[in-house]
Write an enzyme that holds these catalytic residues in place. Sequence first.
Site, short mmCIF file in Angstrom:
data_model
loop_
_atom_site.label_atom_id
_atom_site.label_comp_id
_atom_site.label_asym_id
_atom_site.label_seq_id
_atom_site.Cartn_x
_atom_site.Cartn_y
_atom_site.Cartn_z
N GLU A 172 0.82 -1.22 0.00
CA GLU A 172 0.00 0.00 0.00
C GLU A 172 0.85 1.26 0.00
O GLU A 172 0.81 2.05 0.96
CB GLU A 172 -0.95 0.00 1.20
CG GLU A 172 -1.80 -1.26 1.31
CD GLU A 172 -2.84 -1.19 2.42
OE1 GLU A 172 -2.76 -0.28 3.26
OE2 GLU A 172 -3.75 -2.05 2.44
N GLU A 197 -4.64 -9.09 0.76
CA GLU A 197 -5.25 -8.86 2.08
C GLU A 197 -6.74 -8.71 1.90
O GLU A 197 -7.20 -8.02 0.99
CB GLU A 197 -4.75 -7.57 2.76
CG GLU A 197 -3.37 -7.61 3.29
CD GLU A 197 -2.93 -6.28 3.95
OE1 GLU A 197 -3.79 -5.51 4.44
OE2 GLU A 197 -1.73 -6.02 3.97
#
Length: 462
Positions: free
Chosen positions: A164, A360
């Site tokens: 991220e 995720e």
Amino acid sequence: MKKFPKQFLWGAAASAPQTEGAALVDGKSATTWDKWFDMHPEKFANQIGPRDTSNTYVQYLEDVQLMEDMSLNSYRTSISWARLLPDGKTLNQKAVDFYRAYFSEMNKKGIKPIVNLFHFDMPWWLMEKGGWENRESIEAFGYYAKVAFEQFGDLVQQWTTFNEPIVPAECGYLFEFHYPAVVDFKRAVQVGYNTLMAHVKAVEQFKENKHKGQIGVVLNLTPVLSKSERFEDMKAKEAADELYIKSFLDPVVLGRISPKLIALLKDNQLLPLTQEGDKERIAQATIDFLGVNYYQPKRVQAVENPSIPALMPSDLFADYDWPDKKINPYRGWEIYPKALFDIGMRIKNDYGNIPWYVSENGMGVAEEERFMNEEGIIQDDYRIEFVQDHLLELHKAIEQGSNCFGYHMWTFIDCWSWLNGYRNRYGFYRVDIEDGFKRIPKKSSFWMKEVIRNNAILKGEN
Ligand code: GAL
């Protein structure tokens, strides 16, 4: 029964700073988290800081055993830069020994390690020089990546550069959840851009040195949905999509920054400083595979009275609270499984159907001990339902040709979540932080084991 492709990767994800503990042990130097906790412990839930994370540095053999017990065939974690190269230059042999032992143990048990290089844990020595705002960080990261590939390349076949990458820019320079907690849109964009170039530098290292395996990145592709089809709402949606999705996805997969994003930044006087040659380097450094983190969608609508030029993203799009949303009452996040189907189709249709996996997905729940039965097992049926609903949508995307090769849950063993400490729990295993970091399976771990063994879900199975 919904069967998944052969050799589908089933596993879970975690990161070094959220699980290892041993924050300043065996030569590891401080990260921004260690220092920020020293400066402002009150910012952290229950004043639990990065020093006390789930003790994997000590208990890693037990953890890998639990992975095997659950039949996982893959696992992602990250290397701590500050542990491997405490001053950015000198190799820490204790770190090499730890990661080699950890990854070897996984390989021995048939669990494929997917290893990430940066998960929000900026070394303090580099932060003192400006962190990602300083272009020196690009070279420093390149050196770190090179060392990691050399030291562990024989044990790791799938690497990711960043987890991220947008988050440190957003949370550190707009929303005050990460150090240095400043609010400055222009600086946030510069941080994002330099992070992109650091990713490019690591991919260059990987390709130039002809390392075995594949290199990718993990992006949080938060799908953007608009309140209505009205022109103004759709414009807000487009701006959010450019900033949150295309900002990293376009350069890493297509090899170029989206022209609409450049125009948006220019109109708002937010263009970052670049260097000659950057464009060509981005074009050359495309990735082999993509990891996608998905938790909840972002719903937006037009802004009432925006500042022009924009001072904050909220001048470009306003949040929209959809009254009919399904919600995780324990965390306040929307639950919207269909997004996984949409993401899969978008990758297929607009991004060359690049191999990707769900890196995720998961459900954070506070005070989970409420759901413990007499045997001490947390009855997390809500998590089972969450995973099942998301897997059904993912399965649909795969059936329609999306090139998805795996599904990883966040997370394996409850972990430390930054400023939220241990408030929200995500794991298949509970960690008892008051009792020697004891690991206790939750109901979802048994359910997931069956899914993995069948390589399939049975609708309505729980
Ligand atoms: C993600 C992040 C993880 C973890 C998770 C759950 O955005 O990659 O580090 O904190 O959120 O909140």
